[in-house]
Each structure stands twice: as C-alpha cells, then as structure tokens.
Design an enzyme around this catalytic site. Structure first.
Site, PDB file in Angstrom:
ATOM      1  CG  HIS A   1      28.107 -31.697  -5.245  1.00  0.00           C
ATOM      2  ND1 HIS A   1      28.210 -30.881  -4.122  1.00  0.00           N
ATOM      3  CD2 HIS A   1      27.561 -32.863  -4.804  1.00  0.00           C
ATOM      4  CE1 HIS A   1      27.756 -31.543  -3.061  1.00  0.00           C
ATOM      5  NE2 HIS A   1      27.358 -32.744  -3.452  1.00  0.00           N
TER       6      HIS A   1
ATOM      7  NE  ARG B   1      -3.705  -7.254  -1.604  1.00  0.00           N
ATOM      8  CZ  ARG B   1      -3.934  -7.248  -2.915  1.00  0.00           C
ATOM      9  NH1 ARG B   1      -3.958  -6.092  -3.578  1.00  0.00           N
ATOM     10  NH2 ARG B   1      -4.133  -8.378  -3.566  1.00  0.00           N
TER      11      ARG B   1
ATOM     12  CG  HIS C   1       1.289 -12.591  -2.963  1.00  0.00           C
ATOM     13  ND1 HIS C   1       0.126 -12.388  -2.246  1.00  0.00           N
ATOM     14  CD2 HIS C   1       0.895 -12.944  -4.207  1.00  0.00           C
ATOM     15  CE1 HIS C   1      -0.921 -12.612  -3.016  1.00  0.00           C
ATOM     16  NE2 HIS C   1      -0.488 -12.964  -4.216  1.00  0.00           N
TER      17      HIS C   1
END
Length: 215
Positions: free
Chosen positions: A71, A194, A160
């Site tokens: 809400h 990575r 990331h």
C-alpha cells in the site's frame, strides 16, 4: 506487542498462478488488473522450495518486467508500470491496487517467483523503504534483489551484482528519481566475467544452504 501474521503460502501461490495466467492469455507479460489482497482465514501447506537457478551468462536489456508493491508503494507502482508500458516493455502488475494495508512480503514473493521461474526477465518491487521487499525477494532461490535509491546504485547492482530485481522506497525518493533509477537499471547490461565469477559464488552459497535444508 505488534500482531504477527505468518506468510500465507496458499495466497502467494494463487497470486502467482493468476499472474502467470494473465501472461499466458495475452501471449506475454502485460499490465494486468489485480485486486487488493486480504489474507484469508485459512492457510495452505507450504510448497516445496524451488531448485536453485544457476547464474546465467550476461544478457541484453530485458523486455518483460514483473512489478508489485504494498500500500505504501501503490501510487509509484502505477506510474512506473505506465512508463514502462509506454516504452514497450511487457509489464505484469502483481498488485496491490489499493491503499488498504497489506503485507509487503506477499507481493515481493510473487514478483520474485515470476523472475526466478523465468516468466519475467526482471522485477521491480516498491514499499515504503524498499528494504523489506529486498529481504523477502532474496529468499527466493535465483533472485538477486537490490535496493537502490540513486542511479549509481542501480547501475552497480546490474553491472557488478547481476541484479534481476530492483526494490524502491516510495517514501525515500520522488517520482522523477524513481524513473531515472528504473531506466538506468533496465538499460545497464551485466558486467565483465570477473563480476560473473563473484556472482556465481553468491549462487554457490545459496545452493549450499538449500541442499542442507533438504537433508
């Protein structure tokens, strides 16, 4: 002492089924009307936890979005759903639609389930602060929900952390900033390998505790 209400798995399951039915009927995610949810008196038995979802390889901008709010976030949700629909995204509105008090974990759970099952590519959840919804969504295996209150956080969460769910605090940010955050989140691709290797470690932690809980 504050009243404690248990998570109603039956209610969540029915909400998910209704959202999936709307997607199947329309041939894809859409903005669907959904009634304000009032927890029923009886609760159903909890469903079995879903299997962990491996971290997928980086992908382009998503085209389907599940959006939900309690809400406190319903007004912002309506504005964002309209904005995304006008931009060509397929939007599945998971409720709520009114200002009567409801419990944010129920709606966070529905959005997270749609993302975890692949029915929608990404999710957006709005409550007062965005924190509780992130906590609830991250309990669903395969979901990586991030609470963002500026554009840099939204971009970082995607690049990331490969976030697939965004949570917002309607009482923390205005409509203009919310639009910028959502647009940045959806426009940012997942980052280099990575980053994926680190996200895979998050998935491995999740998988470990999922397996232990089933022993």
């Amino acid at each position: 002492m504050a009243e404690t209400r248990a998570v109603d798995e039956g209610l969540v399951r029915r909400m998910v089924e209704r959202a999936l039915a709307a997607i199947e009927t329309s041939g894809g995610p859409r903005v669907a009307a959904s009634a304000t949810v009032t927890p029923p008196a009886a609760t159903s038995a909890p469903s079995a936890p879903a299997a962990p979802i491996p971290v997928p390889s980086p992908a382009g901008s998503p085209t389907s979005v599940a959006i939900g709010a309690d809400h406190g976030g319903v007004a912002l949700k309506a504005m964002l759903a309209k904005h995304l629909s006008e931009r060509g995204f397929g939007v599945t509105d998971c409720g709520t639609t009114g200002t009567d008090a409801v419990d944010y974990p129920d709606f966070a759970h529905v959005v997270a389930r749609l993302v975890a099952t692949g029915s929608c590519a990404t999710g957006i959840i709005i409550d007062g602060a965005g924190i509780g919804s992130a906590m609830a969504a991250n309990k669903v295996p395969g979901v990586r929900a991030a609470n963002a209150h500026d554009v840099s956080m939204a971009r970082n969460a995607r690049e990331h952390n490969y976030a697939n769910v965004l949570t917002l605090g309607a009482r923390m940010i205005g409509e203009g900033l919310a639009l910028e955050i959502v647009d940045a989140f959806l426009a940012t691709a997942w980052g280099a390998e990575r980053h994926g290797a680190r996200v895979a470690k998050i998935a491995a932690i999740e998988d470990r505790y999922m397996r232990e809980s089933l022993r």
